[in-house]
Design a protein around this motif. Structure first.
Motif, PDB file in Angstrom:
ATOM      1  N   ARG A  27       0.836  -1.192   0.000  1.00  0.00           N
ATOM      2  CA  ARG A  27       0.000   0.000   0.000  1.00  0.00           C
ATOM      3  C   ARG A  27       0.874   1.246   0.000  1.00  0.00           C
ATOM      4  O   ARG A  27       1.797   1.372   0.791  1.00  0.00           O
ATOM      5  CB  ARG A  27      -0.900   0.016   1.245  1.00  0.00           C
ATOM      6  N   THR A  72       3.945   0.655  -5.064  1.00  0.00           N
ATOM      7  CA  THR A  72       2.683   1.167  -5.592  1.00  0.00           C
ATOM      8  C   THR A  72       2.738   2.678  -5.781  1.00  0.00           C
ATOM      9  O   THR A  72       3.081   3.410  -4.864  1.00  0.00           O
ATOM     10  CB  THR A  72       1.548   0.845  -4.605  1.00  0.00           C
ATOM     11  N   GLN A  91       4.832   4.449  -7.157  1.00  0.00           N
ATOM     12  CA  GLN A  91       6.200   4.952  -6.943  1.00  0.00           C
ATOM     13  C   GLN A  91       6.355   5.587  -5.570  1.00  0.00           C
ATOM     14  O   GLN A  91       7.176   6.472  -5.380  1.00  0.00           O
ATOM     15  CB  GLN A  91       6.595   6.006  -7.998  1.00  0.00           C
ATOM     16  N   ALA A 123      -5.261 -12.763  -2.692  1.00  0.00           N
ATOM     17  CA  ALA A 123      -4.524 -12.717  -1.428  1.00  0.00           C
ATOM     18  C   ALA A 123      -3.604 -11.501  -1.349  1.00  0.00           C
ATOM     19  O   ALA A 123      -2.910 -11.318  -0.358  1.00  0.00           O
ATOM     20  CB  ALA A 123      -3.715 -13.999  -1.244  1.00  0.00           C
ATOM     21  N   GLN A 124      -3.582 -10.689  -2.404  1.00  0.00           N
ATOM     22  CA  GLN A 124      -2.733  -9.479  -2.452  1.00  0.00           C
ATOM     23  C   GLN A 124      -1.257  -9.810  -2.256  1.00  0.00           C
ATOM     24  O   GLN A 124      -0.560  -9.141  -1.510  1.00  0.00           O
ATOM     25  CB  GLN A 124      -3.182  -8.461  -1.413  1.00  0.00           C
ATOM     26  N   SER A 145       2.454   0.267 -12.721  1.00  0.00           N
ATOM     27  CA  SER A 145       2.308   1.272 -11.686  1.00  0.00           C
ATOM     28  C   SER A 145       0.859   1.757 -11.592  1.00  0.00           C
ATOM     29  O   SER A 145       0.313   1.919 -10.501  1.00  0.00           O
ATOM     30  CB  SER A 145       3.255   2.417 -12.017  1.00  0.00           C
ATOM     31  N   GLY A 200      -1.165  -0.797  -9.878  1.00  0.00           N
ATOM     32  CA  GLY A 200      -0.926  -0.739  -8.437  1.00  0.00           C
ATOM     33  C   GLY A 200      -1.815   0.310  -7.784  1.00  0.00           C
ATOM     34  O   GLY A 200      -2.422   0.081  -6.735  1.00  0.00           O
ATOM     35  N   GLU A 201      -1.918   1.468  -8.431  1.00  0.00           N
ATOM     36  CA  GLU A 201      -2.744   2.530  -7.862  1.00  0.00           C
ATOM     37  C   GLU A 201      -4.218   2.160  -7.904  1.00  0.00           C
ATOM     38  O   GLU A 201      -4.977   2.466  -6.989  1.00  0.00           O
ATOM     39  CB  GLU A 201      -2.506   3.837  -8.611  1.00  0.00           C
ATOM     40  N   ASN A 224      -4.439  -1.079  -5.284  1.00  0.00           N
ATOM     41  CA  ASN A 224      -4.085  -0.873  -3.881  1.00  0.00           C
ATOM     42  C   ASN A 224      -4.630   0.418  -3.305  1.00  0.00           C
ATOM     43  O   ASN A 224      -4.847   0.520  -2.109  1.00  0.00           O
ATOM     44  CB  ASN A 224      -2.566  -0.879  -3.717  1.00  0.00           C
ATOM     45  N   GLU A 225      -4.814   1.423  -4.157  1.00  0.00           N
ATOM     46  CA  GLU A 225      -5.248   2.708  -3.634  1.00  0.00           C
ATOM     47  C   GLU A 225      -6.663   3.061  -4.082  1.00  0.00           C
ATOM     48  O   GLU A 225      -7.124   4.177  -3.862  1.00  0.00           O
ATOM     49  CB  GLU A 225      -4.279   3.813  -4.070  1.00  0.00           C
TER      50      GLU A 225
END
Lengths: 328, 413
Positions: free
Chosen positions: A183, A273, A275, B232-233, B384, B387-388, B391-392
């Motif tokens: 995270r 994540t 960067q 499961a991340q 990337s 990921g955002e 995860n975000e």
């Protein structure tokens, strides 16, 4: 005139040689350093400056460089990832740097005043992370920070559920397991924690050395005047330690702005994540060696140099002179 | 006497020249050690006047040192192996020899290889810079025990990505994660249904495609998996990933066929017999890795013939390809090898399934996708953005629009 010089050619030759030898010998003796410095120090610096004005994909060979002036610099000024890496670097530098000193100074004080008998083994223990390979440390921390099976989360899990600690840690239960390295908001604290742990021992050693130079008389005099331990720390130790603080903080600024190994390993070389863990040094490496934009990478290195230089000058301006002046 | 000596000397020099002993160097990473130790002696027998020296390095170091070699113009081996992910790094003009040109004329061998692998070694401007040696048809590994417990059949699971996700919801009730990382669902989907002539990230004209429908759809699918808590991340190649395989906390994994070898040999040998392999959901055909042999641009003229002979020996000989399959589990890029009895072997680790036949049939159907120089950076930027998103919780459209902008910024330079 001419005849006199030619009549004693051998003598003058010897004298001249002798003179020459005396004049040149020192330079010859010192030359290994200059040769090595020129090859491994000066040349790369000058070349990287030249390179930062070029566009160059290294796999096409040296001959394919193309002069593009300041374009690498202007491109970087508008590059979101570059600015993100600058913010990350500063964030980690401060979050890991300031606590290093806040912990190291009292600890060094405690070691030198209170627990005399364990001083050396303890100092050695604190110093150990500093001399351990950063890669090895980062690999171990990567395991500690694991989401499902990491020791840190397991410990927090235990603390949050065990009857004796639940009153304090129970609030954490909902947010567990914490995804430390996945995270974005957690990556920088995780890296900072590692960097803090790795380097505070080095500062302890510096401050312990600084403390050893403070004469015992001051403390005795203060004690006679009825000063408490707390008062002698704030009014004797801290002021006299200022030159050492200045030195140690300078070290921290320079070191922390160049962080590479620790974030690189913890984020598997990706920057994490969004960067969130990509430092400038990492961005530089990846730009040059993974994405093969050597010119841009060289420009990043000069911008990083500029940043370190500026912060060091600011630090020197505010703390340096006064710190050095007050040394009795 | 002197004259005779001089004559003898001259004669021996001439003889030496006639036997012209060429020395070439082959550079590879450690996975290839056992295979090359095994087959290089055969090459020496075929070409006794060529001496082959080896340069073996770790996976990362091998590819990094090659960049340095090409940058400085010296020191590159005459023949090098490249992993698929690194081909894009070296496609820039001048890095590797164009093997479709004379004297190589590699195009005559095109039909020997599965189409997509051949295309991966080809640049958009039509240079064949690398010849495939092994490939990794994308497949889905699944735990048979979890499948049985759920009462589903594998056909029901792989019918489409929707049914795949539905299976994940079913597993949730059994306390099992569908997959380690939702991101791998997106990775599979962006590689599927690439229009002919395009790359994964760029169209035929080199325009980035990161916010096209294919990417948006892939990202949305992965987002569903993540938001419903079906994964499961866990990122690939982490210690947690290995742990998940040996503990059976995840039910499937989308990967290259090579994962079976890793699972069996060191990741989770104790789970032998619990696994199965199938096609990916929704008949998705994806390439997931592979290796290539290439000749660096700086290889001297005198070594080219020997270097090319070595490349052909390693890539176009069915026997050598099969030997690589045997010694290092490298799935051959040549369909001609697929009738070998090895392919019918029932794999104990997969509960007796003859999975190699399945992988061979997948390999022959994967469509070709070209390699662009910008692939490395585009892959990074897409990863990337994913990921955002995952995860975000970032909005798919916004994240991919930004990714598109970042890639455009880089390639327009």
């Amino acid at each position: 005139m001419a005849r006199t010089t030619t009549s004693t050619p051998q003598l003058s030759w010897n004298i001249r040689l002798n003179k020459l030898q005396r004049r040149v010998a020192p330079y010859v003796f010192i030359s290994p350093f200059f040769i090595l410095f020129a090859v491994f120090g000066l040349f790369p610096i000058v070349f990287s400056m030249y390179l930062s004005l070029q566009e160059w994909n290294p796999i096409q060979g040296l001959g394919t460089m193309r002069y593009i002036g300041l374009e690498n610099y202007t491109w970087l000024m508008g590059d979101p990832w570059f600015w993100r890496s600058i913010t990350n670097t500063l964030w980690i530098a401060f979050a890991s740097g300031i606590p290093q000193h806040l912990v190291a100074i009292p600890l060094a004080f405690a070691l030198s005043r209170g627990i005399q008998s364990f001083r050396h083994p303890l100092t050695a223990a604190y110093f150990l992370p500093y001399i351990t390979s950063a890669v090895a440390i980062a690999l171990v921390f990567q395991t500690i920070f694991g989401t499902q099976f990491g020791v840190l989360n397991q410990t927090l899990q235990y603390l949050a559920t065990a009857p004796w600690s639940a009153w304090l840690f129970g609030g954490l239960a909902d947010s567990l397991p914490v995804n430390w390295l996945g995270r974005a908001p957690n990556i920088k604290p995780a890296i900072s924690l590692l960097v803090w742990w790795q380097f505070f021992g080095f500062n302890v050693v510096l401050y312990a050395a600084g403390l050893a130079t403070i004469p015992k008389d001051y403390y005795e005099a203060a004690q006679i005047d009825g000063a408490s331990g707390r008062q002698s720390f704030f009014h004797i130790t801290l002021p006299l330690l200022r030159p050492m603080i200045f030195f140690a903080v300078t070290f921290t600024i320079i070191g922390n702005l160049q962080l590479f190994d620790q974030p690189f390993i913890l984020t598997d070389g990706t920057g994490g994540t969004g960067q969130a863990g990509m430092t400038v040094a990492m961005y530089l490496y990846r730009t040059g060696f993974e994405w093969l934009e050597m010119g841009t990478a060289a420009a990043i290195s000069w911008l990083l140099f500029l940043l370190i230089g500026t912060l060091t000058v600011i630090h020197f301006f505010f703390f340096g002179r006064s710190g050095l002046e007050r040394r009795d | 006497m002197k004259k005779i000596l001089a004559l003898a000397l001259a004669a021996s020099l001439l003889a030496g020249a006639a036997l012209a002993n060429t020395t070439i160097t082959i550079g590879f990473f450690d996975d290839f050690e056992s295979h090359l130790n095994n087959v290089l002696p055969q090459f020496q027998e075929l070409y006794p006047d060529v001496t082959v020296e080896t340069r073996m390095l770790g996976f990362g170091d091998h590819h990094d040192l090659l960049v340095t070699n090409l940058a400085t113009g010296t020191g590159a081996p005459d023949v090098v192996v490249l992993e698929l992910g690194f081909i894009a790094r070296f496609v820039a003009e001048g890095g590797l020899k164009d093997l479709s040109e004379a004297p190589f004329n590699a195009d005559e061998y095109e039909d020997l290889f599965v189409d997509y692998a051949w295309a991966q070694g080809r640049t958009p401007d039509g240079r064949q810079v690398a010849i495939p040696t092994d490939i990794a048809p994308g497949t889905m590994f699944y735990r048979r025990d979890h499948l049985e417990a759920s009462g589903w059949t594998i056909e029901e699971v792989t019918e489409s990505f929707d049914s795949f996700i539905e299976y994940g919801r079913e597993l949730q009730g059994h306390g099992v994660f569908l997959i380690a990382d939702a991101g791998s669902v997106a990775e599979a989907l962006i590689r599927a249904n690439v229009p002919a002539g395009d790359g994964i990230y760029f169209d035929a004209d080199g325009v980035p495609q990161l916010n096209s429908e294919r990417f948006l759809e892939a990202a949305r699918m992965a987002q569903i998996v993540r938001e419903e808590g079906l994964d499961a991340q866990i990122g690939a190649w982490s210690s947690e990933w290995f742990e998940a395989f040996s503990q059976g906390t995840t039910a499937v994994e989308l990967s290259g066929a090579w994962l079976q070898g890793h699972l069996q040999n060191w990741m989770a040998p104790e789970t032998s017999g619990l696994w199965g392999a199938s096609e990916m959901p929704g008949n998705t055909l994806v390439s997931w890795g592979g290796s290539f042999w290439a000749i660096p641009g700086q290889t001297p003229e005198a070594n080219l013939e020997a270097a090319w002979n070595l490349v052909r020996f390693l890539t176009t000989e069915p026997e050598i390809q099969l030997a690589a399959f045997r010694t290092m589990n490298a799935f051959p890029a040549m369909p001609a090898t697929y009738d070998d009895p090895m392919f019918e072997e029932e794999l104990e680790f997969l509960a007796g399934q003859p999975a190699r036949l399945l992988w061979a049939s997948i390999a022959e159907r994967i469509p070709g996708v070209l390699t662009f120089a910008g692939d490395m950076i585009a892959e990074e930027i897409f990863g990337s953005a994913m990921g955002e998103i995952l995860n975000e919780g970032r909005d798919v459209q916004a994240a991919l629009d930004e990714a598109q902008m970042l890639v455009e910024r880089r390639v327009r330079r």
